[in-house]
Design an enzyme around this catalytic site. Structure first.
Site, PDB file in Angstrom:
ATOM      1  N   ASP A 166      17.357  -0.626  13.681  1.00 46.96           N
ATOM      2  CA  ASP A 166      15.791  -0.127  13.721  1.00 46.96           C
ATOM      3  C   ASP A 166      14.892  -1.101  13.316  1.00 46.96           C
ATOM      4  OD1 ASP A 166      16.946   2.003  14.777  1.00 46.96           O
ATOM      5  OD2 ASP A 166      16.909   3.412  13.082  1.00 46.96           O
TER       6      ASP A 166
ATOM      7  N   LYS B 103      14.971   4.596  -5.739  1.00 45.13           N
ATOM      8  CA  LYS B 103      13.728   5.317  -6.133  1.00 45.13           C
ATOM      9  C   LYS B 103      13.357   5.110  -7.707  1.00 45.13           C
ATOM     10  CE  LYS B 103      13.757   8.295  -2.376  1.00 45.13           C
ATOM     11  NZ  LYS B 103      15.209   8.581  -1.770  1.00 45.13           N
TER      12      LYS B 103
ATOM     13  N   ASP C 174      10.694  -0.643   9.658  1.00 50.73           N
ATOM     14  CA  ASP C 174      11.745   0.231  10.341  1.00 50.73           C
ATOM     15  C   ASP C 174      11.222   1.015  11.461  1.00 50.73           C
ATOM     16  OD1 ASP C 174      13.400   2.236  10.872  1.00 50.73           O
ATOM     17  OD2 ASP C 174      14.529   2.313   8.885  1.00 50.73           O
TER      18      ASP C 174
END
Lengths: 360, 432
Positions: free
Chosen positions: A110, A162, A218
Site C-alpha cells: 500500500d 506509540k 500508505d
C-alpha cells in the site's frame, strides 16, 4: 535480483473499490497500485517479483502475465493457505528467494513514494549486515511505532510502539532489503516481521535504517488514497510536469488520461486524476478527486475529496464531498448531496446522504 | 352590495415568518410571484356587487403597504382601504371597532378573511350557499377536512349533516372533536355585529367592576375590553343557535404561518394559475430556459443570455423582480426574492433566497421541505415548532435580505439573518 510484495488479502480497507477489483489493480493516478512498485523495481534491476497473496484472483493472475511480457521480468504468485502475517510469506517463498545469494526487496503493497530501490541496495551493501529498512519522518509520532537509530550509521537501537514522550519521529515505511541469510530467522507460521523479527535483528546489530527523501503515504484507505494522490501529483509536477494538464480551467496539479473528455466551463483541480474514458460534462467543478475509468460526471456538479468508481455516473447538480467513495457502476441521481457516503457497487442512489454512511 | 374585510395583523405577529417579515409586512410577502394579499383581493374583485375591500391591522401606515394598496386599487378597479387598529384587538375587536365604516353604504353581507391563509377562495360558492339557506343566519364559515391529529391545531366544527348548521365550535381543542376545521374565511351579514356587540358589552361590564387600580391599569383593562376573538368569544356561543352555518370546500387550503408554508402555498397557487392565470406561468419554449412544472418569472428577471438553455427551473419556483440568473443554475421548490443574484452552476432547492442576496458559483443552498404527508389527502402543513428535541428541526433554508453566500459552499437546513456575509458552509444552524 528479487522482490517480494506483501499483497495480502481482500483489501477491505479500500472497500467499496476492492469489492469488484483486486486492490493491486485499483488505479492510483491512472496506474494500478501494484505497477507503481513493480515498474520501479524493474527499473532498479529486479527481474523476479513475487506477490504474496492470501487469496487467488484470476484477474490478478491474467494481468500479471501481461505485465511479465510488457516489462520483461518474471512475476510469481505465492499463495498463502492461511494468513501468515508480514513475515510468514517470506518463509513460504524461501525457495524462490534463495536460489542465489543476492539481497532481495520486501515491500508492503500500500506504500506510495519516490521509490529509492537503488539507494537501498547501495545502503545495504555498504553496511553489509542482514537487513535495511526505509524510515520516513512523520509529524505525529505518537500515532505510530517509531524507530530509534544512530543518526550517522543508521544502526537501529530499538522500536517503540506509540511513544508517549518523544523518542523519534521516524517510522517504518514498509520497504526493506534483506540478505538471504535473514530467512533463517523466519519459520513457516503466522509471524509479524515488525514485532517478532525486527526487534531481535536490531538487538543483534543486524538492522539498519535508511531515511526516505520526499513524500510517503500508505494509501490503503480512501482518505489516505486521496492525500497520497495529491503528494504523488506534486512529485509529478517536479519531475515530469509535461504529464500534467495546464491551461484555462485547470488549477494546480491535474492528471488527465488522453481519452478523457472534458466539457465547457469546467474548473478542475487542484489535485484531480481523471481516468481513461472519463467524461466531465459542462460546468463541472472538481477538486481533490480521483475519477476512475469510464465514469461520467454530469453538468454543473461539484465534487471535492471523492473517489468515483469505474463506470459510475454522477447526475447533474450533484454535490459530493468529504471522502465520498462510489464503488463500480454506481448511479447518483440528479441534484443529490452525498457527504462522506461509501456506496457499494452497482447501486443506484436516489436520496441524499447528508451524514457519512455506508450505502449497501 | 357586498364588501370584504381582510385581517392583516401587525408587526408583533407573524414571528414564525422571521427573518422575512423584518423586511416587508408579511401580507405583502410574495407567494407565487404576487403579494400574499393579492390572491385575496383578486378573488374578492371577481365577486359581482363587491364594492370595497377593507384591510384591518395594526401596522403603522407605511410606504410599502400604501403603495401596494393604490396599485391594487388601480389594477383591480375596486376601492381598497387600510384601517389601523390602535392596538391588536383580536380577530373580532378590530372588526367591531370599525363596524360603522364596514356597514356604511349598507352592504347586505361582507366577507371576512385572514391574510395568512392560502385558498381557492370559493367566495361565489359561499354566497350561493348563503342564499340557498335563507337569510335567518348571520354567518357562513368556510371549512375543510383535516386529519384527526392535526385538527387539534385549528378551530373544530361539528355540523348537522342535514342542514350544515354549526352545532358545536371549539378553538384548538386538547382532544379530538371533529375533523372539520375552520379556514378563517367567513361570510357575515350585518347581524354579526349584534353578537360581537354583546361580547363587547359583557367585556366592558367585567372590566368596570370597581377596583382600586392605578391609571395605567385602567387603560389596559379598557383596551382589554375591546379585544375580542371571534372564534372563542362569538362562534362558540353562536353554535347550535341556527346562526352559524358551515360551507365545506374540497378546494386547496393552507395556513401560511412559517416561511416553509410560503413555499407550499406558492405551489398551490402556481398550480391554480394553470386555470386562472396561465400567462403568469413560464412555458418551455425555443430559446428560453428549461422549465419543469410550474414556474413564475418576473418579466424583469434576467437569465444569462449566453446559456439560457443550461438553466433548469421548477417545479414550484417563483423568481422575483430584477433577479439575475447565471449559466447552469438549478432552482427547485423555492422562492427567489427581488434583486437576488444566482451565479453560474449554483443549485437552490427548497429555499427562500432573500432580497438582494447573492449565491456564488457552484454553491448549494438546500432545505428540507415540511410539506404535508402526500399520502394523506387531508394532511396540512406543520408549522408549529422551529426546535424539536433540543435541535433545529430540518426545515427549508431561508436567506434573509442581502446575504452573501460564497462560491462552492453548502448551506443546508439553515436560517441566515439579514445582511450576513458567510465565509464557509453551514448545516442545521440559525446564523445571527
Amino acid at each position: 535480483m528479487k522482490a517480494l510484495i506483501l499483497v495480502g488479502g481482500y483489501g477491505t480497507r479500500l472497500r467499496p473499490l476492492t469489492l469488484t477489483v483486486p486492490k493491486p489493480l485499483v488505479e492510483f493516478c491512472n496506474k494500478p497500485i501494484l505497477l507503481h512498485q513493480v515498474e520501479n523495481l524493474a527499473k532498479a534491476g529486479v527481474d523476479h517479483v513475487i506477490l504474496a497473496v492470501s487469496y487467488m484472483s484470476e484477474v490478478l493472475e491474467r494481468e500479471m502475465r501481461l505485465q511479465e511480457q510488457r516489462l520483461g521480468i518474471r512475476i510469481s504468485l505465492s499463495h498463502e493457505q492461511e494468513p501468515l502475517g508480514t513475515a510468514g510469506p517470506l518463509a513460504l517463498a524461501r525457495e524462490l528467494l534463495t536460489d542465489n545469494d543476492e539481497p532481495f526487496f520486501v515491500l508492503n503493497s500500500d506504500v506510495i513514494c519516490d521509490f529509492p530501490f537503488e539507494d537501498m541496495l547501495k545502503f545495504h551493501t555498504h553496511h553489509g549486515k542482514e537487513g535495511s529498512i526505509v524510515v520516513t519522518k512523520v509529524e505525529e509520532p505518537s500515532k505510530y511505532g517509531v524507530v530509534v537509530y544512530e543518526g550517522e550509521t543508521g544502526r537501529i537501537h530499538r522500536f517503540v510502539e506509540k511513544p508517549q514522550v518523544f523518542v523519534s519521529n521516524k517510522i517504518n515505511a514498509g520497504m526493506y532489503i534483506f540478505s538471504p541469510s535473514m530467512l533463517n530467522r523466519i519459520q513457516l507460521r503466522p509471524t509479524s516481521i515488525e514485532k517478532e523479527i525486527f526487534p531481535i535483528m536490531a538487538k543483534e546489530g543486524h538492522l539498519y535504517a535508511m531515511e526516505l527523501q520526499g513524500f510517503w503515504m500508505d494509501i490503503g484507505q480512501p482518505k489516505d488514497f486521496l492525500t497520497g494522490m495529491s503528494m504523488y501529483l506534486q512529485s509529478v509536477r517536479v519531475q515530469n510536469p509535461e504529464k500534467l494538464c495546464t491551461g484555462p480551467g485547470f488549477l494546480g496539479n491535474v492528471l488527465v488520461d488522453p481519452t478523457a473528455v472534458i466539457g465547457e466551463n469546467c474548473t478542475i483541480g487542484p489535485n484531480v486524476t481523471l481516468g481513461a474514458g472519463v467524461v466531465l460534462e459542462d460546468g463541472v467543478r472538481i477538486k481533490r478527486c480521483t475519477v476512475l475509468k469510464g465514469a461520467r460526471i454530469r453538468s454543473h456538479s461539484w465534487l471535492e475529496s471523492c473517489i468515483v468508481g469505474w463506470s459510475s455516473s454522477v447526475g447533474q447538480w450533484v454535490r459530493m464531498e468529504n471522502v465520498t467513495v462510489l464503488g463500480e457502476d454506481v448511479i447518483v441521481n440528479d441534484e443529490l448531496y452525498l457527504n462522506g457516503a461509501n456506496v457499494l457497487p452497482h447501486k443506484s442512489i436516489s436520496e441524499s446522504v447528508p451524514e457519512p454512511r455506508i450505502i449497501m | 352590495m357586498l364588501k370584504a374585510v381582510i385581517l392583516i395583523g401587525g408587526p408583533q405577529k407573524g414571528t414564525r415568518f422571521r427573518p422575512l417579515s423584518f423586511e416587508v409586512p408579511k401580507p405583502l410577502f410574495p407567494v407565487a410571484g404576487v403579494p400574499m394579499l393579492q390572491h385575496h383581493i383578486e378573488a374578492c374583485a371577481k365577486v359581482p356587487g363587491m364594492k370595497e375591500i377593507i384591510l384591518i391591522g395594526f401596522y403603522q401606515p407605511n410606504d410599502a403597504l400604501s403603495r401596494y394598496l393604490s396599485s391594487a386599487q388601480q389594477e383591480f378597479k375596486i376601492l381598497v382601504r387600510y384601517l389601523q387598529e390602535f392596538a391588536p384587538l383580536g380577530t373580532g375587536g378590530g372588526l367591531y371597532h370599525f363596524r360603522d365604516q364596514i356597514l356604511s353604504g349598507g352592504p347586505s353581507a361582507f366577507f371576512l378573511m385572514n391574510a395568512d391563509v392560502c385558498s381557492e377562495f370559493p367566495l361565489l360558492e359561499m354566497l350561493r350557499f348563503h342564499r340557498d339557506h335563507g337569510d335567518v343566519h348571520c354567518a357562513v364559515v368556510l371549512a375543510t377536512t383535516a386529519n384527526r391529529k392535526q385538527s387539534l391545531n385549528y378551530g373544530c366544527i361539528v355540523e348537522s349533516q342535514k342542514t350544515h348548521e354549526v352545532l358545536h365550535f371549539v378553538e384548538k381543542p386538547a382532544t379530538f372533536v371533529s375533523d372539520i376545521i375552520n379556514c378563517g374565511i367567513y361570510l357575515f351579514t350585518p347581524e354579526i355585529f349584534t353578537h360581537i356587540g354583546m361580547v363587547f358589552q359583557r367585556n366592558q361590564e367585567e372590566k368596570q367592576l370597581p377596583l382600586p387600580t392605578p391609571r395605567e391599569d385602567q387603560l389596559w383593562s379598557r383596551q382589554r375590553a375591546e379585544v375580542i376573538h371571534l372564534e372563542q368569544d362569538v362562534f362558540t356561543s353562536l353554535a347550535g343557535q341556527q346562526q352559524l352555518y358551515v360551507y365545506k370546500t374540497q378546494g386547496f387550503w393552507s395556513q401560511i404561518k412559517s416561511a416553509g408554508s410560503a413555499i407550499y402555498a406558492s405551489r398551490l397557487y402556481l398550480n391554480q394559475y394553470l386555470q386562472t392565470h396561465p400567462e403568469r406561468l413560464v412555458s418551455s419554449q425555443e430559446g428560453g430556459c428549461t422549465v419543469n412544472g410550474n414556474v413564475f418569472i418576473h418579466p424583469t428577471a434576467l437569465i444569462d443570455p449566453t446559456a439560457v438553455v443550461s438553466v433548469l427551473l421548477g417545479p414550484n419556483v417563483s423568481i422575483g423582480k430584477g433577479v439575475c440568473i447565471g449559466a447552469g443554475v438549478r432552482v427547485r421548490e423555492s422562492i427567489i426574492l427581488h434583486g437576488a443574484s444566482l451565479q453560474d452552476h449554483c443549485c437552490v432547492l427548497n429555499s427562500i433566497v432573500g432580497w438582494d442576496s447573492t449565491i456564488g458559483k457552484w454553491a448549494r443552498v438546500e432545505g428540507t421541505p415540511s410539506d404535508p404527508n402526500p399520502n394523506d389527502p387531508f394532511a396540512k402543513i406543520n408549522s408549529e415548532t422551529l426546535f424539536r428535541d433540543g435541535g433545529l428541526t430540518p426545515s427549508i433554508t431561508i436567506l434573509g435580505c442581502n446575504v452573501n453566500i460564497p462560491s462552492e459552499v453548502i448551506i443546508r437546513n439553515s436560517i441566515v439573518l439579514p445582511h450576513k456575509d458567510l465565509s464557509r458552509s453551514f448545516k442545521n444552524q440559525i446564523i445571527l
